[in-house]
Design a protein around this motif. Structure first.
Motif, short mmCIF file in Angstrom:
data_model
loop_
_atom_site.label_atom_id
_atom_site.label_comp_id
_atom_site.label_asym_id
_atom_site.label_seq_id
_atom_site.Cartn_x
_atom_site.Cartn_y
_atom_site.Cartn_z
N LEU A 47 0.89 -1.34 0.01
CA LEU A 47 0.15 -0.05 0.01
C LEU A 47 0.84 1.33 -0.05
CD1 LEU A 47 -2.85 -1.02 2.71
CD2 LEU A 47 -3.10 -0.95 0.11
N THR A 48 0.56 2.13 -0.69
CA THR A 48 1.57 3.29 -0.74
C THR A 48 0.70 4.66 -0.83
OG1 THR A 48 1.12 3.34 -3.45
CG2 THR A 48 3.24 2.28 -2.18
N GLY A 79 7.18 15.64 -3.53
CA GLY A 79 8.41 16.10 -3.96
C GLY A 79 9.64 15.12 -4.44
N GLU A 80 9.21 13.79 -3.97
CA GLU A 80 10.45 12.72 -4.28
C GLU A 80 10.10 12.27 -5.64
OE1 GLU A 80 7.59 12.39 -2.29
OE2 GLU A 80 8.12 12.17 -0.04
N ILE A 81 9.41 12.83 -6.49
CA ILE A 81 9.28 12.12 -7.73
C ILE A 81 10.64 12.04 -8.66
CG2 ILE A 81 8.05 12.37 -10.13
CD1 ILE A 81 5.84 13.55 -8.66
N ASP A 82 11.39 13.37 -8.75
CA ASP A 82 12.52 13.40 -9.30
C ASP A 82 13.49 12.25 -8.72
OD1 ASP A 82 11.73 15.35 -10.64
OD2 ASP A 82 12.67 16.93 -9.46
N VAL A 83 13.82 12.11 -7.51
CA VAL A 83 14.79 11.34 -7.04
C VAL A 83 14.18 9.63 -7.64
CG1 VAL A 83 13.84 11.01 -4.50
CG2 VAL A 83 16.35 10.31 -5.13
N LYS A 142 12.33 7.76 2.37
CA LYS A 142 13.05 6.74 1.72
C LYS A 142 12.16 5.59 1.45
CE LYS A 142 16.05 6.59 4.96
NZ LYS A 142 15.44 7.55 5.69
N THR A 143 11.64 5.01 2.51
CA THR A 143 10.55 3.73 2.43
C THR A 143 9.59 3.95 1.18
OG1 THR A 143 11.41 3.13 4.60
CG2 THR A 143 9.60 2.01 3.64
N THR A 144 9.06 5.18 1.33
CA THR A 144 7.89 5.43 0.69
C THR A 144 8.08 5.34 -0.91
OG1 THR A 144 6.70 6.69 2.34
CG2 THR A 144 6.03 7.14 -0.01
N ILE A 145 9.38 5.86 -1.12
CA ILE A 145 9.82 5.94 -2.74
C ILE A 145 10.20 4.50 -3.18
CG2 ILE A 145 11.81 6.64 -4.10
CD1 ILE A 145 12.09 9.04 -2.39
#
Length: 1003
Positions: free
Chosen positions: A153-154, A159-163, A189-192
């Motif tokens: 599940l996410t 703002g983490e889209i670029d990385v 980090k974990t979400t990405i």
């Protein structure tokens, strides 16, 4: 006396013919060759057919044995060998060929007998060869391929889209094998990586996507076990071989290994992880708070940066709600609060969640001041983060809710906590106010848990378990532990891979709670910690722990909660008997526990949990525990509960025991809310059931009778005994019900199971279902006396109108579902009474060998809510829907215009499996709309000539495929020949149905 023989002209001719043929046959026999074999085939045709039948029958018996082996292996995620699949296919073919031979035998001409006889002899040899091949001494299955991975599940990325895109680009490329994702705790980090994990599974470019959470306390053995578990591979007993075995398994795959939350450098080789190379195409990704760890392991590092002010504000406003936008001053303050969050997603989410619904400007200003003071008054990055998180904790305001959150930190990092168990712990710890009923306390606990989830202090996790689970983000757990250290005296070493108990000097006198959950402690040394203030000791999930010395509890007289669940402990020390303040003694799943000392002094005890232990006697002094509200005495070896003990325990709210009980004894427990009990005598059950006509348990599971499988504990019913909170279920097994109208069900019963009650003729013969108006699920199995389920001449069975699930299994003498005429659906303005089974959604019929016709047209018209039909291995089943007046209706149709009747308008699933005599699904003029059809199986129904599906159409009249997800037919050649009432149905369905050839589990 001699027997008189009469010869007719025909018999005389036959004798003459044989007298002529005999010498010819002997001459041919002398010469041998094809002519002799041809005459032999001719003469012995019937004898050879019988021989073939015997051999095919032997094959089918062997098939049953192999199916049992196969089904057991499949449940262990093994895969059927190709040679076994081929064996089943060959057997199926020879069964079909035998049917063809038997049909030809009835009509074969004199001159074709030899040719047919030759074919039969070939099949006999083939049957011998198939039987020989069906031995499979090395088993019928092999280890199956591991599942590709686990989908998470996410939440939406901000703002983490670029990385995330940079990481993905390097994953798909060939240049980088090791990737490190670093950033401070709570940065995302974990979400990405969860998003990347899910995308990898969707793209399906790797053999396996393996996710393992490493956490602070690194342990190579645990990591190896977790990787093996994800790959579903078995490791040898010798742990020294684990690295080699994992290396061999992983080297055969192209995989992505995601190691989340790594705190220290370790050697991939030592664990058994191959170094990612251009040649193997595999990837290893680690997430860590430390860039040094990522660099030291040779990773290409991607740093997750704080969110920009704009992205942070958008995230905050999305979570806090639209009301903020309507107050310019509040929106301005919100901007300043977001500044204080420092671009940290976890801080933004938790603070926004705590301010959701607040529209008072003063409260917003106060919140901003509090947050500023927190961050300014501390130094150090971790402490700043904790203070931002603590803002949400403080806004809970209620100290009991705050303590419920802090309690979660007693579990190991990244531990999945079952919600029901967590609420039980809160109740045990008096964190929930003592209310009048257990249900009220559980409701209060559920409200607290939901509040913590809504404030993002707890998060729900996806699990394969039926039970819901939550976890604490590791940053929030660290924050909780920092709060505890500031105002409490706890020792929390949960999940720390401990093999020994903390040494005696660490057991301080001021300790309040000790958590050693989920370690590898195997023994407790001869120590006697002086901890008079210790109220909670959690030792559960130390599976190797066998004994506790007598002296250990000598100075713990303040102990209130002791949990030794899931340990290997044999017996409890006698010093337990002196813990007079103990309120909860939890020994769940201590499957080696055989002795509990006297509990007579533990008069404060409210909870005693001995589920799945092997104690043989009820602990002495249990009758003195008048404060008990929770008692679980399920033990495989416990034989007897002494008379009158229950009468002393009048405050019980929860009771589970498989010992035979007297009905009037249980009936006097007026505060019971949850009951799992067993009655050997039906009279005891009836006495108790009558008491339930008034006030009784809100949830119960009542077993009645004596199992045919020996001990009730070995019966399949008992496979989920831990889930006692089934909703009002009664099970009869091997009972004498049906002879007289004696049995009364509680009016509130929702689930009824009847098994091996051979005197039962139908549900109408007894009072079982006449008043049970809440009955939703009914399962009847192995009852030889049942010839019909409902006899309308005996009873109206009004309660059957509410049944939603009906399962009929192995009823060898069942001939019809409903006996007697079913009232027709009303066509007048006066509404008709609800039809029998009018609420039925799911219907299962399995191995009922006598029934020929399932539903009448009249009955099927009332099944407007039926969504699922499965008819499986019913040898004589000829028609699913058949009218008793079919011939008469047919004549009426010839005289007037033909009218099509549509039945089962909500049908989503239809499984027709191994019905050798099935000739039709519906009688003439009846069709089934396929508008909702999602699952279809028609397997080995060779006599079925026509399929009555009506295909949905667009407004233009063009046919459109139904929403079919899975469709299987067998054999395919039958499907090609079968007819359809709707001429477009075959073309539409043929595009999506598949040949069923793997002999999968059809039950």
């Amino acid at each position: 006396m001699g027997r008189k023989v009469v010869l007719t002209s025909k018999s005389i001719e036959g004798v003459a013919y044989m007298e002529l043929l005999g010498p010819i046959f002997e001459v041919v026999k002398c010469f041998g060759g094809p002519a002799y074999r041809s005459i032999s085939h001719h003469r012995k045709l019937k004898e050879n057919v019988n021989d073939l039948k015997r051999k095919v029958n032997d094959l089918n018996i062997r098939k049953q044995d192999l199916e049992f082996r196969k089904e057991a292996d499949i449940r262990c995620r093994r895969v059927v060998k190709k040679e076994v699949e081929k064996w089943f296919e060959d057997l199926e073919r020879i069964n079909i060929e035998l049917q063809m031979i038997e049909e030809k035998l009835r009509v074969v001409s004199y001159f074709s007998r030899a040719r047919l006889g030759k074919f039969v002899c070939q099949k006999i040899e083939e049957a011998k060869e198939i039987y020989h091949r069906g031995n499979f001494p090395e088993g019928v299955t092999i280890d199956g391929p591991p599942t590709t991975g686990v989908t998470f599940l996410t939440t939406k990325l901000e703002g983490e889209i670029d990385v995330k895109e940079q990481i993905w680009e390097n994953l798909m490329g060939d240049e980088v094998g090791m990737i490190g994702v670093c950033g401070m705790g709570g940065m995302g980090k974990t979400t990405i990586m969860k998003h990347i994990n899910n995308q990898l599974l969707k793209e399906n470019q790797f053999d396996a996507v393996i996710w393992v959470t490493v956490s602070r306390e690194f342990n190579a053995v645990k990591l190896q076990g977790d990787i093996a578990c994800a790959l579903e591979c078995c490791l040898p007993e010798n742990k020294l071989q684990w690295a080699t075995v994992l290396m061999e398994v992983l080297e055969r795959k192209r995989y992505v290994l995601i190691l989340d939350d790594v705190w220290e450098r370790f050697s991939l080789l030592d664990v058994g992880i191959p170094e990612p190379t251009l040649h193997n195409g595999s990837k290893v990704i680690i997430t860590s708070r430390s860039i040094e760890v990522c660099n030291s392991m040779g990773c290409k590092v991607f740093k997750v940066q704080p969110l920009s002010q704009k992205v942070s504000l958008n995230l905050f406003l999305n979570l806090v709600g639209d009301r903020v936008l309507q107050h310019p001053t509040v929106k301005e303050i919100a901007n300043l609060i977001v500044d204080e969050c420092g671009g940290l997603p976890l801080a933004i989410v938790t603070i926004a969640s705590s301010m959701r619904g607040v529209d008072d400007t003063c409260e917003w200003r106060n919140a901003l001041n509090e947050l500023r003071e927190r961050v300014k008054s501390v130094k150090g990055l971790d402490i700043e983060i904790f203070e931002r998180m603590k803002f949400s904790y403080d806004r809970l305001k209620d100290s009991k809710i705050q303590n419920c959150f802090l309690y979660c930190s007693l579990y190991p990092e990244d531990y999945h906590i079952v919600e029901e168990e967590l609420i039980e712990k809160w109740i045990d710890e008096d964190l929930i106010d003592e209310l009048e009923t257990r249900q009220a306390m559980q409701d209060r606990g559920r409200a607290i848990l939901n509040k913590l989830v809504n404030n993002c202090l707890l998060e729900r996790v996806m699990t394969y378990n039926v039970k819901e689970e939550v976890k604490v983000h590791d940053v929030l757990r660290d924050m909780a532990l920092s709060i505890i250290r500031g105002c409490h005296h706890f020792m929390v070493q949960a999940g720390m891979q401990l093999v020994e108990l903390p040494s005696e000097h660490k057991w301080k006198e001021n300790l309040e709670k000790v958590s050693l959950i989920h370690n590898y402690i195997s023994q407790v040394p001869q120590i006697s910690p002086k901890c008079p203030n210790l109220s909670t000791l959690l030792l559960q999930e130390n599976h190797s722990l066998k004994r506790i010395p007598e002296s250990f509890f000598d100075h713990m007289h303040g102990l209130k909660v002791l949990d030794l669940s899931d340990t290997g402990i044999y017996d409890l020390p006698n010093s337990i008997s002196n813990l007079e303040n103990l309120t909860a003694l939890v020994l769940r799943r201590c499957s080696s526990l055989r002795y509990v000392p006297s509990l007579a002094k533990l008069t404060a005890l409210r909870k005693l949990d001995l589920f799945d232990t092997i104690i043989e006697e009820v602990p002495r002094g249990i009758e003195m525990l008048e404060s008990l509200t929770y008692l679980d005495l399920y033990s495989r070896n416990l034989k007897e509960l002494p008379t009158e003990i229950l009468l002393r325990l009048s405050n019980l709210q929860y009771l589970k025991t498989w010992m035979n009980r007297r009905g009037e004894e249980v009936a006097k427990l007026r505060k019971l809310e949850i009951l799992l009990g067993f009655f050997c005598e039906i009279q005891d059950f009836e006495r108790y059931a009558k008491s339930l006509l008034g006030q009784g348990p809100s949830k119960y599971w009542l077993g009645v009778g004596s199992p045919t499988l020996g001990n009730i504990r070995s019966h399949p019913w008992c496979s989920h005994l831990e889930d006692v909170e089934v909703d009002k279920k009664v099970c009869f097994i091997n009972c004498e019900i049906g002879k007289e109208d004696l049995v009364v069900l509680p009016n509130c019963v929702r689930t009824l199971t009847v098994e091996a009650c051979h005197d039962l003729k139908s549900l109408s013969n007894i009072s079982l279902c006449r008043k049970a108006n809440e009955l939703k699920t009914c399962t009847i199995s192995w009852c030889k006396g049942i010839k019909c389920m409902v006899d309308l001449s005996l009873s109206s069975c009004n309660s059957l109108q509410n049944i939603e699930v009906l399962r009929l299994r192995c009823l060898s003498n069942l001939q019809e579902l409903v006996k007697g005429r079913v009232a027709a659906v009303s066509t007048s303005h006066t509404p008709a009474p609800p039809a029998i089974f009018s609420s039925l959604r799911k219907f299962h019929l399995f191995r009922c060998s006598s029934i020929k016709n399932l539903f009448s047209v009249q009955l099927s018209r009332g099944l407007q809510n039926l969504e699922y039909i499965e008819v499986n291995r019913c040898e004589k089943m000829e028609k699913i829907i058949a009218s008793e007046e079919e011939e008469e209706n047919h004549k009426e149709e010839e005289r007037g215009p033909k009218v099509t009747t549509y039945v089962f308008p909500k049908l989503q699933t239809l499984h027709l499996i191994k019905l050798p005599e099935l000739k039709s699904i519906c009688t003439s003029g009846v069709m089934v709309p396929a508008n909702s059809l999602q699952f279809l199986s028609i397997i080995n129904c060779l006599k079925l000539k026509k399929i009555p599906f009506s295909i949905p159409r667009l407004e233009t009249g063009q046919p459109t495929p139904p929403p079919l997800e899975h469709g299987y037919v067998h054999p395919r050649i039958w499907w090609e020949l079968v007819e359809f009432d709707d001429p477009d149905a075959k073309d539409v369905l043929s595009q999506v149905v598949l040949e069923f050839s793997s002999e999968e589990d059809e039950e």
